[in-house]
Design an enzyme around this catalytic site. Structure first.
Site, short mmCIF file in Angstrom:
data_model
loop_
_atom_site.label_atom_id
_atom_site.label_comp_id
_atom_site.label_asym_id
_atom_site.label_seq_id
_atom_site.Cartn_x
_atom_site.Cartn_y
_atom_site.Cartn_z
N ARG A 244 0.83 -1.19 0.00
CA ARG A 244 0.00 0.00 0.00
C ARG A 244 0.87 1.25 0.00
O ARG A 244 1.99 1.24 0.50
CB ARG A 244 -0.90 0.05 1.25
CG ARG A 244 -2.04 -0.95 1.24
CD ARG A 244 -3.00 -0.64 2.37
NE ARG A 244 -3.52 0.73 2.25
CZ ARG A 244 -4.28 1.30 3.18
NH1 ARG A 244 -4.56 0.66 4.29
NH2 ARG A 244 -4.73 2.52 3.01
N ASP B 47 6.36 6.69 0.80
CA ASP B 47 7.71 6.11 0.77
C ASP B 47 8.16 5.60 2.15
O ASP B 47 9.35 5.60 2.46
CB ASP B 47 8.72 7.13 0.24
CG ASP B 47 8.38 7.60 -1.17
OD1 ASP B 47 7.95 6.75 -1.97
OD2 ASP B 47 8.52 8.80 -1.45
N ARG B 48 7.19 5.17 2.94
CA ARG B 48 7.48 4.62 4.27
C ARG B 48 8.15 5.63 5.21
O ARG B 48 8.73 5.26 6.22
CB ARG B 48 8.35 3.35 4.18
CG ARG B 48 7.69 2.21 3.42
CD ARG B 48 6.42 1.76 4.15
NE ARG B 48 5.81 0.59 3.54
CZ ARG B 48 4.81 0.61 2.66
NH1 ARG B 48 4.32 1.78 2.27
NH2 ARG B 48 4.30 -0.50 2.21
N MET B 49 8.05 6.90 4.86
CA MET B 49 8.58 7.95 5.73
C MET B 49 7.47 8.41 6.68
O MET B 49 7.07 9.57 6.70
CB MET B 49 9.13 9.11 4.90
CG MET B 49 10.33 8.72 4.04
SD MET B 49 11.77 8.25 5.04
CE MET B 49 12.28 9.87 5.63
#
Length: 217
Positions: A15, A195-197
């Site tokens: 996701r 971006d998983r940040m």
């Protein structure tokens, strides 16, 4: 090559998260106030059972266990749920009175994690909540020897019917049932980002009050 026993691929479950930035300047000074803001937003978003939370406990030997329970109240003292004291979670908390809670509000790309010590509610407080429950739930608290092995569904139903016949109107409060309060020492607010940040802001209790700090995702 036989592939019949391979587990399904999880690649399609990836996701992309995108939410409003979670900034220190926008957070309340008190974590319970901040939790209230987020809880009300989860309610407004129409999430099913936003008060559902994963409760993690550990035995005296350190063996972990987790399950979903319902938050039944909270205030500046902590987060309250009710259970059978003889259940696995009840036994864990009697031996090791610390727990973690997780509110998984996935549809709005948020979660809240709570860690802290656990205290047993006063009998009067548990009784007040017990008497506010529907009749069937009150009988159910008596009928279920929670976490024990039972021989069949019929055994459960038979015990329920027996107890309903014994107390057709007002069952007493079971002495093996009541509430716990998780007294938080940490609360973490997680907001999904690209971006998983992800944003992670944690309140940590200190002698001077609550300290707010950012954690790496």
């Amino acid at each position: 090559m036989d592939t019949s026993s391979r587990p399904p691929s999880l690649a399609g479950l990836r996701r992309t998260y995108e939410g409003q930035p979670l900034l220190e300047s926008g957070m309340a000074a008190d974590p319970i106030t901040q939790f209230t803001v987020w809880f009300e937003e989860a309610l407004a978003a129409g999430l099913p059972e936003p008060n559902a939370m994963v409760l993690a406990t550990a035995s005296a030997q350190g063996l972990p266990s987790a399950r979903t329970v319902l938050l039944k109240g909270y205030d500046e003292r902590g987060f309250v749920f009710y259970t059978n004291y003889a259940s696995r979670k009840g036994r864990d908390l009697a031996a090791n009175p610390y727990a973690s809670l997780l509110f998984p509000w996935h549809p709005i790309r948020r979660q809240v994690r709570v860690e802290g010590s656990v205290e047993t509610l006063a009998r009067e407080e548990s009784a007040d909540y017990y008497h506010s429950r529907p009749y069937g739930s009150r009988i159910g608290a008596w009928a279920s020897r929670q976490s024990e092995v039972v021989s069949s569904r019929e055994e459960l139903d038979s015990r329920y019917e027996e107890l309903a016949a014994r107390w057709p109107e007002e069952p007493p409060v079971p002495d093996f049932w009541g509430g716990f309060r998780v007294v938080p020492s940490e609360l973490e607010f997680w907001q999904g980002q690209l971006d998983r940040m992800h944003d992670r802001l944690r309140y940590r209790r200190a002698d001077s009050g609550w300290i707010l700090e950012r954690l790496a995702p």
